[in-house]
Design an enzyme around this catalytic site. Structure first.
Site, PDB file in Angstrom:
ATOM      1  N   LYS A 186      39.584 -18.589-102.359  1.00 20.62           N
ATOM      2  CA  LYS A 186      39.956 -19.967-101.994  1.00 20.62           C
ATOM      3  C   LYS A 186      38.809 -20.939-102.301  1.00 20.62           C
ATOM      4  O   LYS A 186      39.006 -21.982-102.908  1.00 20.62           O
ATOM      5  CB  LYS A 186      40.319 -20.061-100.496  1.00 20.62           C
ATOM      6  CG  LYS A 186      41.450 -19.142-100.069  1.00 20.62           C
ATOM      7  CD  LYS A 186      41.797 -19.289 -98.598  1.00 20.62           C
ATOM      8  CE  LYS A 186      40.725 -18.882 -97.626  1.00 20.62           C
ATOM      9  NZ  LYS A 186      40.372 -17.437 -97.642  1.00 20.62           N
ATOM     10  N   ARG A 236      45.311 -22.069 -90.337  1.00 18.87           N
ATOM     11  CA  ARG A 236      45.177 -20.610 -90.253  1.00 18.87           C
ATOM     12  C   ARG A 236      45.991 -19.997 -89.138  1.00 18.87           C
ATOM     13  O   ARG A 236      45.972 -18.781 -88.957  1.00 18.87           O
ATOM     14  CB  ARG A 236      43.736 -20.292 -89.940  1.00 18.87           C
ATOM     15  CG  ARG A 236      42.919 -19.854 -91.090  1.00 18.87           C
ATOM     16  CD  ARG A 236      41.539 -19.767 -90.532  1.00 18.87           C
ATOM     17  NE  ARG A 236      40.837 -18.647 -91.006  1.00 18.87           N
ATOM     18  CZ  ARG A 236      39.951 -18.744 -92.005  1.00 18.87           C
ATOM     19  NH1 ARG A 236      39.770 -19.865 -92.631  1.00 18.87           N
ATOM     20  NH2 ARG A 236      39.287 -17.700 -92.356  1.00 18.87           N
ATOM     21  N   ARG A 259      29.455 -10.852-101.985  1.00 26.51           N
ATOM     22  CA  ARG A 259      29.332 -12.307-102.170  1.00 26.51           C
ATOM     23  C   ARG A 259      27.928 -12.807-101.817  1.00 26.51           C
ATOM     24  O   ARG A 259      27.329 -12.364-100.844  1.00 26.51           O
ATOM     25  CB  ARG A 259      30.346 -13.038-101.288  1.00 26.51           C
ATOM     26  CG  ARG A 259      30.124 -14.557-101.288  1.00 26.51           C
ATOM     27  CD  ARG A 259      31.241 -15.332-100.671  1.00 26.51           C
ATOM     28  NE  ARG A 259      31.576 -14.880 -99.329  1.00 26.51           N
ATOM     29  CZ  ARG A 259      32.652 -15.267 -98.673  1.00 26.51           C
ATOM     30  NH1 ARG A 259      33.504 -16.096 -99.239  1.00 26.51           N
ATOM     31  NH2 ARG A 259      32.897 -14.809 -97.461  1.00 26.51           N
ATOM     32  N   ARG A 279      26.422 -14.417 -96.121  1.00 26.48           N
ATOM     33  CA  ARG A 279      26.996 -14.892 -94.863  1.00 26.48           C
ATOM     34  C   ARG A 279      26.929 -13.795 -93.804  1.00 26.48           C
ATOM     35  O   ARG A 279      27.150 -12.628 -94.106  1.00 26.48           O
ATOM     36  CB  ARG A 279      28.465 -15.310 -95.090  1.00 26.48           C
ATOM     37  CG  ARG A 279      28.596 -16.751 -95.525  1.00 26.48           C
ATOM     38  CD  ARG A 279      29.974 -17.155 -95.953  1.00 26.48           C
ATOM     39  NE  ARG A 279      31.070 -16.737 -95.090  1.00 26.48           N
ATOM     40  CZ  ARG A 279      32.349 -17.054 -95.319  1.00 26.48           C
ATOM     41  NH1 ARG A 279      32.667 -17.808 -96.366  1.00 26.48           N
ATOM     42  NH2 ARG A 279      33.296 -16.637 -94.513  1.00 26.48           N
ATOM     43  N   ARG A 294      38.132  -9.700 -89.730  1.00 29.03           N
ATOM     44  CA  ARG A 294      38.725 -10.899 -90.341  1.00 29.03           C
ATOM     45  C   ARG A 294      40.037 -10.557 -91.042  1.00 29.03           C
ATOM     46  O   ARG A 294      40.981 -11.351 -91.029  1.00 29.03           O
ATOM     47  CB  ARG A 294      37.728 -11.521 -91.331  1.00 29.03           C
ATOM     48  CG  ARG A 294      36.630 -12.303 -90.642  1.00 29.03           C
ATOM     49  CD  ARG A 294      35.405 -12.490 -91.508  1.00 29.03           C
ATOM     50  NE  ARG A 294      35.653 -13.239 -92.712  1.00 29.03           N
ATOM     51  CZ  ARG A 294      34.868 -13.184 -93.795  1.00 29.03           C
ATOM     52  NH1 ARG A 294      33.799 -12.411 -93.813  1.00 29.03           N
ATOM     53  NH2 ARG A 294      35.156 -13.906 -94.841  1.00 29.03           N
TER      54      ARG A 294
HETATM   55  P1  AP5 Z   1      35.516 -16.860-102.188  1.00 37.30           P
HETATM   56  O1  AP5 Z   1      35.996 -17.881-103.152  1.00 37.30           O
HETATM   57  O2  AP5 Z   1      34.274 -17.143-101.430  1.00 37.30           O
HETATM   58  O3  AP5 Z   1      36.723 -16.421-101.214  1.00 37.30           O
HETATM   59  P2  AP5 Z   1      37.398 -17.157 -99.983  1.00 37.30           P
HETATM   60  O4  AP5 Z   1      38.866 -16.966-100.101  1.00 37.30           O
HETATM   61  O5  AP5 Z   1      36.895 -18.550 -99.865  1.00 37.30           O
HETATM   62  O6  AP5 Z   1      36.870 -16.237 -98.819  1.00 37.30           O
HETATM   63  P3  AP5 Z   1      36.213 -16.605 -97.421  1.00 37.30           P
HETATM   64  O7  AP5 Z   1      35.525 -15.391 -96.913  1.00 37.30           O
HETATM   65  O8  AP5 Z   1      35.400 -17.858 -97.506  1.00 37.30           O
HETATM   66  O9  AP5 Z   1      37.469 -16.872 -96.575  1.00 37.30           O
HETATM   67  P4  AP5 Z   1      37.564 -16.893 -95.068  1.00 37.30           P
HETATM   68  O10 AP5 Z   1      38.874 -17.507 -94.902  1.00 37.30           O
HETATM   69  O11 AP5 Z   1      37.387 -15.604 -94.362  1.00 37.30           O
HETATM   70  O12 AP5 Z   1      36.246 -17.715 -94.612  1.00 37.30           O
HETATM   71  P5  AP5 Z   1      36.048 -19.197 -94.069  1.00 37.30           P
HETATM   72  O13 AP5 Z   1      34.720 -19.652 -94.486  1.00 37.30           O
HETATM   73  O14 AP5 Z   1      37.242 -20.026 -94.381  1.00 37.30           O
HETATM   74  O15 AP5 Z   1      35.341 -15.479-103.004  1.00 37.30           O
HETATM   75  C1  AP5 Z   1      34.880 -14.309-102.346  1.00 37.30           C
HETATM   76  C2  AP5 Z   1      34.008 -13.492-103.322  1.00 37.30           C
HETATM   77  O16 AP5 Z   1      34.843 -13.033-104.390  1.00 37.30           O
HETATM   78  C3  AP5 Z   1      32.874 -14.290-103.974  1.00 37.30           C
HETATM   79  O17 AP5 Z   1      31.768 -13.463-104.141  1.00 37.30           O
HETATM   80  C4  AP5 Z   1      33.457 -14.714-105.351  1.00 37.30           C
HETATM   81  O18 AP5 Z   1      32.439 -14.861-106.315  1.00 37.30           O
HETATM   82  C5  AP5 Z   1      34.367 -13.526-105.656  1.00 37.30           C
HETATM   83  N1  AP5 Z   1      35.549 -13.930-106.421  1.00 37.30           N
HETATM   84  C6  AP5 Z   1      36.285 -15.058-106.263  1.00 37.30           C
HETATM   85  N2  AP5 Z   1      37.320 -15.080-107.137  1.00 37.30           N
HETATM   86  C7  AP5 Z   1      37.208 -13.915-107.852  1.00 37.30           C
HETATM   87  C8  AP5 Z   1      37.992 -13.342-108.901  1.00 37.30           C
HETATM   88  N3  AP5 Z   1      39.088 -13.962-109.374  1.00 37.30           N
HETATM   89  N4  AP5 Z   1      37.610 -12.140-109.384  1.00 37.30           N
HETATM   90  C9  AP5 Z   1      36.498 -11.481-108.890  1.00 37.30           C
HETATM   91  N5  AP5 Z   1      35.723 -11.981-107.898  1.00 37.30           N
HETATM   92  C10 AP5 Z   1      36.084 -13.188-107.382  1.00 37.30           C
HETATM   93  O19 AP5 Z   1      36.055 -18.952 -92.501  1.00 37.30           O
HETATM   94  C11 AP5 Z   1      35.005 -18.253 -91.869  1.00 37.30           C
HETATM   95  C12 AP5 Z   1      35.232 -18.224 -90.368  1.00 37.30           C
HETATM   96  O20 AP5 Z   1      35.240 -19.572 -89.850  1.00 37.30           O
HETATM   97  C13 AP5 Z   1      36.556 -17.621 -89.889  1.00 37.30           C
HETATM   98  O21 AP5 Z   1      36.476 -16.218 -89.781  1.00 37.30           O
HETATM   99  C14 AP5 Z   1      36.714 -18.312 -88.533  1.00 37.30           C
HETATM  100  O22 AP5 Z   1      35.881 -17.714 -87.569  1.00 37.30           O
HETATM  101  C15 AP5 Z   1      36.203 -19.704 -88.793  1.00 37.30           C
HETATM  102  N6  AP5 Z   1      37.276 -20.619 -89.268  1.00 37.30           N
HETATM  103  C16 AP5 Z   1      37.336 -21.260 -90.461  1.00 37.30           C
HETATM  104  N7  AP5 Z   1      38.443 -21.993 -90.555  1.00 37.30           N
HETATM  105  C17 AP5 Z   1      39.110 -21.814 -89.391  1.00 37.30           C
HETATM  106  C18 AP5 Z   1      40.352 -22.292 -88.914  1.00 37.30           C
HETATM  107  N8  AP5 Z   1      41.141 -23.103 -89.616  1.00 37.30           N
HETATM  108  N9  AP5 Z   1      40.743 -21.890 -87.663  1.00 37.30           N
HETATM  109  C19 AP5 Z   1      39.956 -21.082 -86.905  1.00 37.30           C
HETATM  110  N10 AP5 Z   1      38.781 -20.579 -87.317  1.00 37.30           N
HETATM  111  C20 AP5 Z   1      38.358 -20.950 -88.555  1.00 37.30           C
HETATM  112 MG    MG Z   2      35.679 -19.584 -98.482  1.00 36.78          MG
END
Ligand code: AP5
Ligand code: MG
Length: 219
Positions: free
Chosen positions: A13, A88, A127, A160, A171
């Site tokens: 994402k 989410r 990552r 992270r 997660r």
């Molecule tokens: P990346 O693009 O970083 O993936 P992502 O989908 O953004 O994954 P996240 O871990 O950021 O998602 P998340 O939803 O768990 O975390 P968030 O920060 O939102 O890619 C991942 C890896 O894969 C990278 O190394 C990249 O290089 C690689 N990659 C990407 N595309 C690729 C491809 N096509 N092929 C190969 N490799 C690839 O949330 C974190 C925490 O915050 C949550 O757990 C929660 O505690 C809190 N939080 C955030 N939002 C909310 C909400 N709305 N409600 C409640 N809690 C929330």
């Molecule tokens: Mg992300």
């Protein structure tokens, strides 16, 4: 255009939103990035959020909704935005619809990035992110030219705290129970599009362009 990027942790994402934001000139709104920024500021809210995030749990809806209401109300969001990591939960999705409807607005499209579950652990534990500019890398799939340093700005890379195996497992469980039901929610509203996230990042971006009716092949 108001766009939601949906998908499990590690689906790509953030990677896709960074690219889309530059192409569409829309702000990239990541609730995860915003929470990490608050954590870094030493504010009480950051300490509260950290306790949930490190365990791989969701931060309570009321906290997230306050952050989103403030952010999407800012002038740079008038023409639209890319939401990454929000909504989410069903209550978050319903609250967003109500917020938008109050101004005669609505979400235009929900892009659901699909990646087989067994690939996500490796994506997340490998990552690395730039401390300075936030560019996302992967030790195997998109390594930096110089180990530990960002190609874009020379900043140091970090891992992270929620990308350890135990937090990732939690997660992924939380995603299945609390976030996956949003797929049916947006399918019912006819805004959902499925994207194959199991292909190189550039190919995913081209597919996103096709779905949005934009031809990026020539760029
Ligand atoms: P990346 O693009 O970083 O993936 P992502 O989908 O953004 O994954 P996240 O871990 O950021 O998602 P998340 O939803 O768990 O975390 P968030 O920060 O939102 O890619 C991942 C890896 O894969 C990278 O190394 C990249 O290089 C690689 N990659 C990407 N595309 C690729 C491809 N096509 N092929 C190969 N490799 C690839 O949330 C974190 C925490 O915050 C949550 O757990 C929660 O505690 C809190 N939080 C955030 N939002 C909310 C909400 N709305 N409600 C409640 N809690 C929330
Ligand atoms: Mg992300």
């Amino acid at each position: 255009m108001r766009i939601i990027l949906l998908g499990p942790p590690g689906a790509g994402k953030g990677t896709q939103a960074d690219m889309l934001s530059k192409k569409l000139f829309l702000p990239h709104i990541s609730t995860g990035d915003m929470l990490r920024a608050v954590m870094g500021s030493g504010m009480e809210l950051g300490q509260k959020a950290k306790a949930y995030m490190d365990k791989g749990q969701l931060v309570p809806d009321n906290i997230i909704l306050d952050i989103i209401r403030d952010r999407i109300g800012r002038p740079d969001c008038r023409e639209g935005y890319l939401l990454d990591g929000f909504p989410r939960t069903l209550p978050q999705a319903e609250a967003l619809d109500a917020m938008l409807a109050a101004n005669d607005n609505a979400i235009d499209v929900v892009l659901n990035i699909q990646v087989p579950l067994e690939l996500l652990l490796e994506r997340l534990t490998g990552r690395r992110g730039c401390l300075q500019c936030g560019t996302i890398y992967h030790q195997l799939y998109s390594p930096t030219k110089t180990e530990g340093l960002c190609d874009a700005c020379g900043g140091s890379l970090y891992q992270r705290t929620d990308d350890c195996e135990a937090s990732v497992q939690k997660r992924l469980e939380v995603y299945e129970v609390q976030t996956a039901p949003l797929i049916a929610y947006y399918e019912k509203r006819k805004t959902l599009q499925f994207i194959n996230g199991n292909q190189p990042a550039h190919a995913v971006m081209l597919e996103l362009g096709q779905v949005l009716g934009l031809d990026w092949e020539k760029d």
